[in-house]
Design a protein around this motif. Structure first.
Motif, PDB file in Angstrom:
ATOM      1  N   GLU A   1       0.831  -1.210   0.000  1.00  0.00           N
ATOM      2  CA  GLU A   1       0.000   0.000   0.000  1.00  0.00           C
ATOM      3  C   GLU A   1       0.863   1.256   0.000  1.00  0.00           C
ATOM      4  O   GLU A   1       0.519   2.246  -0.641  1.00  0.00           O
ATOM      5  N   SER A   2       1.990   1.213   0.676  1.00  0.00           N
ATOM      6  CA  SER A   2       2.889   2.376   0.698  1.00  0.00           C
ATOM      7  C   SER A   2       3.445   2.675  -0.690  1.00  0.00           C
ATOM      8  O   SER A   2       3.576   3.839  -1.080  1.00  0.00           O
ATOM      9  N   ILE A   3       3.757   1.623  -1.448  1.00  0.00           N
ATOM     10  CA  ILE A   3       4.251   1.823  -2.813  1.00  0.00           C
ATOM     11  C   ILE A   3       3.159   2.440  -3.678  1.00  0.00           C
ATOM     12  O   ILE A   3       3.417   3.363  -4.459  1.00  0.00           O
ATOM     13  N   VAL A   4       1.940   1.949  -3.529  1.00  0.00           N
ATOM     14  CA  VAL A   4       0.824   2.532  -4.283  1.00  0.00           C
ATOM     15  C   VAL A   4       0.682   4.000  -3.912  1.00  0.00           C
ATOM     16  O   VAL A   4       0.595   4.873  -4.790  1.00  0.00           O
ATOM     17  N   TRP A   5       0.693   4.297  -2.631  1.00  0.00           N
ATOM     18  CA  TRP A   5       0.559   5.673  -2.131  1.00  0.00           C
ATOM     19  C   TRP A   5       1.623   6.580  -2.755  1.00  0.00           C
ATOM     20  O   TRP A   5       1.320   7.664  -3.234  1.00  0.00           O
ATOM     21  N   GLU A   6       2.888   6.127  -2.710  1.00  0.00           N
ATOM     22  CA  GLU A   6       4.012   6.918  -3.239  1.00  0.00           C
ATOM     23  C   GLU A   6       3.870   7.221  -4.723  1.00  0.00           C
ATOM     24  O   GLU A   6       4.424   8.210  -5.209  1.00  0.00           O
ATOM     25  N   ASN A   7       3.172   6.367  -5.443  1.00  0.00           N
ATOM     26  CA  ASN A   7       3.098   6.509  -6.893  1.00  0.00           C
ATOM     27  C   ASN A   7       1.808   7.144  -7.392  1.00  0.00           C
ATOM     28  O   ASN A   7       1.563   7.191  -8.592  1.00  0.00           O
ATOM     29  N   LEU A   8       1.022   7.639  -6.475  1.00  0.00           N
ATOM     30  CA  LEU A   8      -0.168   8.392  -6.858  1.00  0.00           C
ATOM     31  C   LEU A   8       0.178   9.873  -6.957  1.00  0.00           C
ATOM     32  O   LEU A   8       1.122  10.333  -6.311  1.00  0.00           O
ATOM     33  N   PRO A   9      -0.587  10.620  -7.749  1.00  0.00           N
ATOM     34  CA  PRO A   9      -0.304  12.051  -7.850  1.00  0.00           C
ATOM     35  C   PRO A   9      -0.540  12.751  -6.513  1.00  0.00           C
ATOM     36  O   PRO A   9      -1.178  12.192  -5.615  1.00  0.00           O
ATOM     37  N   ASP A  10      -0.006  13.950  -6.387  1.00  0.00           N
ATOM     38  CA  ASP A  10      -0.224  14.734  -5.176  1.00  0.00           C
ATOM     39  C   ASP A  10      -1.701  15.089  -5.074  1.00  0.00           C
ATOM     40  O   ASP A  10      -2.252  15.749  -5.950  1.00  0.00           O
ATOM     41  N   LEU A  11      -2.300  14.618  -4.005  1.00  0.00           N
ATOM     42  CA  LEU A  11      -3.719  14.836  -3.738  1.00  0.00           C
ATOM     43  C   LEU A  11      -3.882  15.031  -2.236  1.00  0.00           C
ATOM     44  O   LEU A  11      -2.995  14.651  -1.464  1.00  0.00           O
ATOM     45  N   PRO A  12      -5.012  15.548  -1.816  1.00  0.00           N
ATOM     46  CA  PRO A  12      -5.269  15.578  -0.372  1.00  0.00           C
ATOM     47  C   PRO A  12      -5.210  14.148   0.191  1.00  0.00           C
ATOM     48  O   PRO A  12      -5.546  13.179  -0.501  1.00  0.00           O
ATOM     49  N   GLU A  13      -4.789  14.040   1.430  1.00  0.00           N
ATOM     50  CA  GLU A  13      -4.555  12.736   2.045  1.00  0.00           C
ATOM     51  C   GLU A  13      -5.766  11.812   1.946  1.00  0.00           C
ATOM     52  O   GLU A  13      -5.626  10.632   1.612  1.00  0.00           O
ATOM     53  N   HIS A  14      -6.946  12.317   2.216  1.00  0.00           N
ATOM     54  CA  HIS A  14      -8.128  11.445   2.181  1.00  0.00           C
ATOM     55  C   HIS A  14      -8.406  10.927   0.761  1.00  0.00           C
ATOM     56  O   HIS A  14      -8.852   9.799   0.593  1.00  0.00           O
ATOM     57  N   GLU A  15      -8.090  11.709  -0.250  1.00  0.00           N
ATOM     58  CA  GLU A  15      -8.284  11.248  -1.633  1.00  0.00           C
ATOM     59  C   GLU A  15      -7.257  10.167  -1.986  1.00  0.00           C
ATOM     60  O   GLU A  15      -7.588   9.192  -2.663  1.00  0.00           O
ATOM     61  N   LYS A  16      -6.009  10.349  -1.519  1.00  0.00           N
ATOM     62  CA  LYS A  16      -4.996   9.317  -1.762  1.00  0.00           C
ATOM     63  C   LYS A  16      -5.382   8.018  -1.044  1.00  0.00           C
ATOM     64  O   LYS A  16      -5.259   6.934  -1.607  1.00  0.00           O
ATOM     65  N   ASP A  17      -5.856   8.151   0.185  1.00  0.00           N
ATOM     66  CA  ASP A  17      -6.304   6.968   0.926  1.00  0.00           C
ATOM     67  C   ASP A  17      -7.392   6.234   0.152  1.00  0.00           C
ATOM     68  O   ASP A  17      -7.351   5.012   0.023  1.00  0.00           O
ATOM     69  N   ASP A  18      -8.366   6.984  -0.356  1.00  0.00           N
ATOM     70  CA  ASP A  18      -9.455   6.372  -1.120  1.00  0.00           C
ATOM     71  C   ASP A  18      -8.918   5.640  -2.348  1.00  0.00           C
ATOM     72  O   ASP A  18      -9.367   4.544  -2.680  1.00  0.00           O
ATOM     73  N   ARG A  19      -7.964   6.224  -3.017  1.00  0.00           N
ATOM     74  CA  ARG A  19      -7.408   5.604  -4.221  1.00  0.00           C
ATOM     75  C   ARG A  19      -6.615   4.340  -3.886  1.00  0.00           C
ATOM     76  O   ARG A  19      -6.679   3.358  -4.617  1.00  0.00           O
ATOM     77  N   VAL A  20      -5.867   4.375  -2.787  1.00  0.00           N
ATOM     78  CA  VAL A  20      -5.141   3.171  -2.353  1.00  0.00           C
ATOM     79  C   VAL A  20      -6.141   2.051  -2.071  1.00  0.00           C
ATOM     80  O   VAL A  20      -5.940   0.906  -2.485  1.00  0.00           O
ATOM     81  N   VAL A  21      -7.220   2.390  -1.392  1.00  0.00           N
ATOM     82  CA  VAL A  21      -8.259   1.395  -1.096  1.00  0.00           C
ATOM     83  C   VAL A  21      -8.821   0.811  -2.393  1.00  0.00           C
ATOM     84  O   VAL A  21      -8.971  -0.406  -2.534  1.00  0.00           O
ATOM     85  N   MET A  22      -9.110   1.649  -3.348  1.00  0.00           N
ATOM     86  CA  MET A  22      -9.705   1.178  -4.597  1.00  0.00           C
ATOM     87  C   MET A  22      -8.716   0.328  -5.406  1.00  0.00           C
ATOM     88  O   MET A  22      -9.088  -0.719  -5.941  1.00  0.00           O
ATOM     89  N   ILE A  23      -7.482   0.767  -5.497  1.00  0.00           N
ATOM     90  CA  ILE A  23      -6.488   0.038  -6.302  1.00  0.00           C
ATOM     91  C   ILE A  23      -6.182  -1.321  -5.682  1.00  0.00           C
ATOM     92  O   ILE A  23      -6.213  -2.348  -6.363  1.00  0.00           O
ATOM     93  N   THR A  24      -5.881  -1.344  -4.395  1.00  0.00           N
ATOM     94  CA  THR A  24      -5.595  -2.636  -3.758  1.00  0.00           C
ATOM     95  C   THR A  24      -6.857  -3.482  -3.694  1.00  0.00           C
ATOM     96  O   THR A  24      -6.795  -4.709  -3.813  1.00  0.00           O
ATOM     97  N   GLY A  25      -7.988  -2.827  -3.553  1.00  0.00           N
ATOM     98  CA  GLY A  25      -9.264  -3.538  -3.530  1.00  0.00           C
ATOM     99  C   GLY A  25      -9.553  -4.277  -4.824  1.00  0.00           C
ATOM    100  O   GLY A  25     -10.191  -5.332  -4.820  1.00  0.00           O
TER     101      GLY A  25
END
Length: 182
Positions: A124-148
C-alpha cells in the motif's frame, strides 16, 4: 527488514520455502507438517527446524519473502506512477496464479498479523508513493480502490471457480484500477 542470507544456508532456506509453498497449496496450510516439508525438500527435519521454529514462522517468512520480492522489484524497476503500480500488481498476480490458495491465505493472514509493519502495508505504501499529489483522504481512497481491485479479483476467481490466469487478471486489474491511478 531482515537481511537476506547467502550461500548454502540461503539455498536451503529457499528450497524449504519453495517446498512448503507447493505443499501448502496442495494440502492446505493446516495439513502440512515439518515431516512433510522435510520429505518434499529432501532434507532432514532438523534442518527445517534450524530455519523455522514453527510452521507459523515458516508461514510468516513466506509472506515477508513475497512482499520483499515485490518491494525489490519496485526499487530496481525504476518505474514510477501508474507504470510502477501496474508492474507491482502484475508480479503479484503472476505469483497468485502459481499459488492461488496460498496467496489468498497469506494475504488474509498478513492483514491481521499483529506486528509493527504488516507485510502488505508495504505494498500500500508503494501505491501511495506513486499516486499524484492529492489531499490525504483522496490518496487513501485511491489506495483502497487500487488494492481492492486485486482483492476483488482474487475473490471473484475463487467464488466463480475460474482458472487463475495472470495475464487476463492483470488486464482486468489495469482496466478497473486505471481511474484511480491518475
Amino acid at each position: 527488514m531482515k537481511k537476506r542470507l547467502s550461500g548454502k544456508r540461503a539455498r536451503s532456506r529457499r528450497i524449504i520455502m519453495h517446498s512448503a509453498k507447493r505443499l501448502f497449496e496442495e494440502k492446505g496450510i493446516g495439513h502440512v507438517t515439518f515431516n512433510d516439508i522435510a520429505e518434499e525438500s529432501e532434507m532432514c527435519r532438523t534442518t527445517i527446524f534450524n530455519h523455522f521454529a514453527t510452521i507459523n514462522d515458516l508461514y510468516y517468512a513466506l509472506i515477508d519473502e513475497e512482499v520483499k520480492d515485490l518491494v525489490d522489484l519496485y526499487k530496481s524497476g525504476g518505474k514510477t506512477g501508474k507504470d510502477a503500480i501496474e508492474e507491482l500488481f502484475q508480479k503479484l498476480l503472476e505469483d497468485t496464479e502459481k499459488y492461488p490458495v496460498l496467496a489468498s491465505k497469506l494475504l488474509n493472514n498478513a492483514m491481521i498479523r499483529d506486528d509493527e509493519a504488516p507485510a502488505f502495508q508495504r505494498i500500500e505504501s508503494i501505491v501511495w508513493e506513486n499516486l499524484p499529489d492529492l489531499p490525504e483522504h483522496e490518496k487513501d481512497d485511491r489506495v483502497v480502490m487500487i488494492t481492492g481491485v486485486y482483492y476483488a479479483l482474487l475473490n471473484h476467481y475463487f467464488i466463480n471457480k475460474k482458472e487463475f490466469d495472470a495475464a487476463r487478471m492483470h488486464e482486468t486489474f489495469c482496466r478497473l484500477a486505471a481511474p484511480y491511478m491518475c
